[in-house]
Scaffold this active site. Structure first.
Site, PDB file in Angstrom:
ATOM      1  N   TYR A  82      30.583  25.052  89.884  1.00  0.00           N
ATOM      2  CA  TYR A  82      29.936  26.657  90.207  1.00  0.00           C
ATOM      3  C   TYR A  82      30.278  27.515  89.147  1.00  0.00           C
ATOM      4  O   TYR A  82      29.028  27.998  88.769  1.00  0.00           O
ATOM      5  CB  TYR A  82      30.828  26.989  91.583  1.00  0.00           C
ATOM      6  CG  TYR A  82      30.410  28.476  91.959  1.00  0.00           C
ATOM      7  CD1 TYR A  82      29.319  28.470  92.652  1.00  0.00           C
ATOM      8  CD2 TYR A  82      31.149  29.506  91.686  1.00  0.00           C
ATOM      9  CE1 TYR A  82      28.930  29.822  93.036  1.00  0.00           C
ATOM     10  CE2 TYR A  82      31.102  30.912  91.929  1.00  0.00           C
ATOM     11  CZ  TYR A  82      29.762  31.077  92.772  1.00  0.00           C
ATOM     12  OH  TYR A  82      29.436  32.234  92.908  1.00  0.00           O
ATOM     13  N   LYS A  89      27.003  29.238  87.005  1.00  0.00           N
ATOM     14  CA  LYS A  89      26.836  30.736  86.909  1.00  0.00           C
ATOM     15  C   LYS A  89      27.142  31.204  85.507  1.00  0.00           C
ATOM     16  O   LYS A  89      26.342  32.299  85.069  1.00  0.00           O
ATOM     17  CB  LYS A  89      27.985  31.443  87.754  1.00  0.00           C
ATOM     18  CG  LYS A  89      27.697  31.229  89.288  1.00  0.00           C
ATOM     19  CD  LYS A  89      26.429  31.570  89.729  1.00  0.00           C
ATOM     20  CE  LYS A  89      26.171  31.508  91.190  1.00  0.00           C
ATOM     21  NZ  LYS A  89      24.711  31.860  91.715  1.00  0.00           N
TER      22      LYS A  89
END
Length: 272
Positions: free
Chosen positions: A157, A161
């Site tokens: 994650y 990002k």
């Protein structure tokens, strides 16, 4: 170099529009009078939202699984043939999987990469030229404060990002003078469906209550960033003053052991 004012024959595309920040982006843009194309894989939810918001400005829904390249191609083709001019793109859809990188099923982790990075890259680079040719428009890519540092327990994650944030800032610089802007929206902890899983709820308990934001606030900050053609938006004073600088300036060799220890305690509390 900002989001154009609403006008007949224009639209803003919002992905991940069925809930959370995406739903609030849709609601707030519709309240301003923007025509919208709302995209989500949750057919019933996104179609209901589009029907609710449809009015003086046309709001339509498109069901699309952004992990599938062919479905992204169909979405892009629909936008290209739409009689409405695309003046805004909100790449907001996202997946957050909590756990050790080797513990998360690989297919699920690859889907996280597909939504968080591949789809953002695909839609931004395919649709930005439509706005550049007309000399107006704004792109909003939802990144995260997690983009600023590696996060054991959220490894993919955070990495995804970081890709979104870096791509967005570079595009912003490349688009200078074109009439089109690209904004990286970097929220901290936000009360969305991403924490609705059991693991997400347990992980959320490790974040102090004062650092939580509501999707309405984050969406408003994002739209303001589009209005102003800003490069990066970090919603919340505490995030701007404390968490964002920590991620950028604390040396990795000092920060990673602390993060790893915190995640280990969190996972231990989950019985993992």
């Amino acid at each position: 170099m900002s989001l154009p004012a609403p006008a007949d024959g224009t639209m803003v595309l919002v992905t991940g529009a069925a809930s959370g920040i995406g739903e609030q982006l849709a609601r707030q843009l519709a309240a301003r009078g923007h025509g919208l194309l709302l995209v989500d894989r949750q057919a019933a939810a996104v179609e209901a939202l589009a029907a609710e918001l449809d009015g003086a400005a046309r709001v339509e829904a498109e069901v699309c699984d952004l992990t599938v390249a062919a479905q992204r191609d169909r979405l892009i083709a629909r936008v290209q043939r739409d009689e409405r001019r695309l003046i805004g793109l909100c790449n907001n859809a996202g997946i957050m999987l909590v756990g050790g990188a080797l513990d998360i099923p690989l297919d699920a982790d690859r889907a996280q990469v597909a939504v968080n990075t591949v789809a953002v890259h695909h839609l931004a680079l395919a649709l930005a030229p439509l706005m550049v040719r007309r000399g107006e428009g704004a792109i909003l890519n939802t990144a995260s404060l997690a983009a600023n540092q590696p996060l054991p327990g959220l490894a993919t994650y955070a990495a995804s990002k970081a890709f979104v944030h870096t791509l967005s800032e570079a595009l912003h610089a490349e688009l200078r003078g074109s009439g089109v802007s690209c904004t990286s929206l970097c929220p901290g902890a936000t009360d969305t469906h991403l924490i609705d899983t059991e693991n997400g709820q347990r992980a959320a308990r490790w974040v102090p209550g004062a650092l939580w934001a509501q999707p309405e606030f984050v969406a408003a900050c994002g739209i303001e960033g589009m209005d102003r053609g800003r490069r990066t938006v970090v919603p919340g004073l505490a995030n701007r003053a404390l968490l964002a600088p920590l991620g950028r300036f604390v040396p990795r060799h000092a920060g990673l052991p602390v993060i790893r220890g915190t995640v280990r305690r969190m996972l231990a509390a989950q019985g993992r």
